[in-house]
Design a protein around this motif. Structure first.
Motif, short mmCIF file in Angstrom:
data_model
loop_
_atom_site.label_atom_id
_atom_site.label_comp_id
_atom_site.label_asym_id
_atom_site.label_seq_id
_atom_site.Cartn_x
_atom_site.Cartn_y
_atom_site.Cartn_z
N GLU A 136 19.62 -4.23 -3.19
CA GLU A 136 19.45 -3.97 -4.61
C GLU A 136 17.99 -4.06 -5.06
O GLU A 136 17.70 -3.87 -6.24
CB GLU A 136 20.29 -4.96 -5.43
N MET A 137 17.09 -4.36 -4.13
CA MET A 137 15.69 -4.62 -4.49
C MET A 137 14.86 -3.34 -4.39
O MET A 137 14.72 -2.76 -3.32
CB MET A 137 15.09 -5.68 -3.58
N GLU A 138 14.33 -2.91 -5.51
CA GLU A 138 13.39 -1.80 -5.51
C GLU A 138 12.06 -2.25 -4.90
O GLU A 138 11.46 -1.57 -4.07
CB GLU A 138 13.16 -1.28 -6.93
N ILE A 139 11.59 -3.41 -5.34
CA ILE A 139 10.40 -4.03 -4.75
C ILE A 139 10.86 -5.32 -4.07
O ILE A 139 11.47 -6.18 -4.70
CB ILE A 139 9.34 -4.35 -5.82
N MET A 140 10.54 -5.47 -2.81
CA MET A 140 10.98 -6.64 -2.05
C MET A 140 10.27 -7.88 -2.57
O MET A 140 9.07 -7.86 -2.80
CB MET A 140 10.68 -6.43 -0.57
N PRO A 174 0.82 -1.24 0.00
CA PRO A 174 0.00 0.00 0.00
C PRO A 174 0.84 1.27 0.00
O PRO A 174 0.41 2.30 -0.51
CB PRO A 174 -0.82 -0.14 1.29
N ILE A 175 2.04 1.21 0.61
CA ILE A 175 2.99 2.32 0.53
C ILE A 175 4.27 1.74 -0.05
O ILE A 175 4.84 0.79 0.49
CB ILE A 175 3.27 2.94 1.91
N HIS A 176 4.72 2.30 -1.16
CA HIS A 176 5.91 1.78 -1.82
C HIS A 176 7.14 2.05 -0.94
O HIS A 176 7.41 3.19 -0.56
CB HIS A 176 6.09 2.43 -3.19
N TYR A 177 7.86 0.97 -0.62
CA TYR A 177 9.08 1.10 0.18
C TYR A 177 10.23 0.51 -0.63
O TYR A 177 10.20 -0.66 -1.01
CB TYR A 177 8.94 0.35 1.51
N SER A 178 11.23 1.33 -0.88
CA SER A 178 12.37 0.91 -1.69
C SER A 178 13.51 0.48 -0.78
O SER A 178 14.16 1.32 -0.14
CB SER A 178 12.82 2.05 -2.61
N HIS A 179 13.77 -0.83 -0.71
CA HIS A 179 14.95 -1.30 0.01
C HIS A 179 16.23 -0.83 -0.70
O HIS A 179 17.27 -0.65 -0.05
CB HIS A 179 14.95 -2.83 0.11
#
Length: 456
Positions: A393-397, A262-267
């Motif tokens: 390195e993951m934009e989306i987990m 629901p909230i984009h979180y960029s690792h």
């Protein structure tokens, strides 16, 4: 009339047409690369260096101040001119305030005490190491007009659609020219074909069409060969069984699962660019069975001050632009965080109107399988990336490992336990070495393959 076989007379014509096509297109596509625009900073005579001031501002001031909005401290855009016009204060006062704000407050300065009271009697951090010229540079940066924000980029194609200048030709014109030339080639070939047929008829030439000799259809020949049918049936059955087994073995295996949150979180930004340790957010992984979902208050430890994303200093990659990961996108996700925790940006206070965030779980073991994070993280010293992959390195987990029983057993068999300086294992290692001559201790030798360790 003379009969000639039809061997497609258009090969030569097509070759000549392609040569003409390339000669027409090459002048259009031979564009000079656009010169990179150098960022320039206008510095008024006698003023500070705004470029250096920006670097100093980001290092010393950005944690509490912004140019155009109130944060922990007041907005600093045009602060020098505003103080001069509204309060009659000059640079000398700013020098004293920035270098020793508590001292200015204790001196009884009216405006200093007004600011001190307005901001909950929290004195500004003193910066005695900043020279007058450094402060001049910072003030020059706060006085400079902010650069116009770039328009959001929808994709890589739009990002690359730039013109080469007044003398160049845009990509749209080149594409249109290519379509026009291709259409002309098609029309030309049709006309040439029609003309050649008329010439042949006028000269009494009959064009014979290639006719394949009558032969038995392939399907009928296949059906009449019983051995071939039997071998094919066996191969199909074995192949079907193999793929069916492989599909059934993947039931419950969610490797590669990457849900949209629901909230984009960029690792990639947090753990990669900003080097935030995994266990700062997932602190319970040290002492608990579960790694835990970080509280939004942990996010606000930083995002009280970080209210917008200014981007990687090297600029966004083409892949990020293609996926829509622009500065505006990330800033919008920070606004979602503020809405969830009930944070008022103007007053810099919590409103109490918070909303739960329904995070989507990614890693999910079956109920009959036991796994303890603290045992692996704190006792065994296993790095997070061992199971979760290159998170930084993951934009989306996503789920990096299969998390199957076979995968766990292989790890227990192959991974050596770190016994150096680890009192938990020192005695066990010494006893096993005495009895069995064990040099390298694995989890399997400690009972890591017993069913009751994970299933009880």
């Amino acid at each position: 009339m003379k009969k000639v076989p039809n061997r497609n007379q258009f090969s030569k014509i097509l070759g000549l047409s392609l040569i003409a096509f390339l000669l027409f297109v090459s002048p259009l596509t031979a564009q000079d690369e656009p010169a990179a625009e150098a960022a320039t900073t206008e510095v008024a005579a006698g003023a500070g260096d705004a470029k250096n001031g920006k670097a100093l501002f980001n290092q010393n001031c950005a944690a509490c101040h912004a140019l155009n909005r109130k944060m922990t401290g007041p907005a600093l855009e045009n602060v020098e001119s505003r103080l001069s016009e509204d309060e009659g204060l000059g640079k000398e006062w700013l020098y004293a305030w920035i270098k020793n704000s508590p001292g200015v407050i204790k001196s009884g300065d009216a405006y200093a005490n007004k600011i001190y009271a307005e901001y909950n009697q929290a004195a500004m951090t003193a910066f005695p190491t900043l020279s007058d010229s450094d402060i001049d540079d910072i003030l020059a940066y706060t006085a400079a007009a902010p650069a116009a924000a770039p328009a959001p980029v929808a994709g890589a194609a739009q990002a690359n659609a730039t013109t080469t200048g007044s003398a160049g030709v845009s990509n749209e014109i080149i594409l249109g020219a290519l379509v026009l030339v291709f259409g002309l080639l098609v029309v030309m070939l049709l006309l040439v074909n029609k003309t050649l047929q008329r010439i042949a008829q006028a000269n009494g030439i009959v064009i014979e069409k290639d006719s394949a000799s009558k032969r038995t259809p392939i399907w009928k020949a296949f059906a009449q060969n019983q051995f071939l049918v039997l071998v094919t049936a066996i191969v199909l059955l074995l192949g079907s069984a193999y793929f069916a087994y492989g599909w059934m073995m993947q039931v419950g295996v969610d490797q590669g699962y990457a849900p949209i949150q629901p909230i984009h979180y960029s690792h990639k930004i947090h753990a990669g660019d900003n080097k935030i340790e995994c266990k700062y957010c997932h602190s319970s992984a040290r002492v608990s069975k579960h790694s835990g979902i970080p509280s939004l208050n942990v996010c606000m430890n930083c995002h009280k001050s970080v209210y917008e994303y200014t981007g990687n200093p090297e600029g966004p990659s083409q892949e990020d632009l293609a996926n829509g990961y622009t500065n505006e996108f990330y800033t919008g996700e920070i606004k979602k965080l503020y809405k969830a925790v009930g944070w008022d940006e103007e007053t810099q206070n919590y409103t109490g109107d918070s909303q739960p965030v329904e995070w989507v779980r990614i890693h999910n073991l079956p109920d009959f399988a036991y796994f303890n994070h603290s045992q692996h993280v704190s006792v065994a010293g296993v790095e997070c990336q061992t199971c979760h992959g290159p998170v930084e390195e993951m934009e989306i987990m996503y789920q990096y490992s299969p998390l199957t029983m076979g995968w766990c057993i292989d790890c227990h068999r192959e991974t050596n336990v770190k016994v150096e300086g680890n009192e938990y294992y020192e005695k066990i290692h010494a006893e096993l070495s005495k009895k069995y001559g064990v040099e390298n201790l694995t989890a399997a030798q400690l009972g890591g393959l017993e069913c009751g360790k994970c299933h009880y």
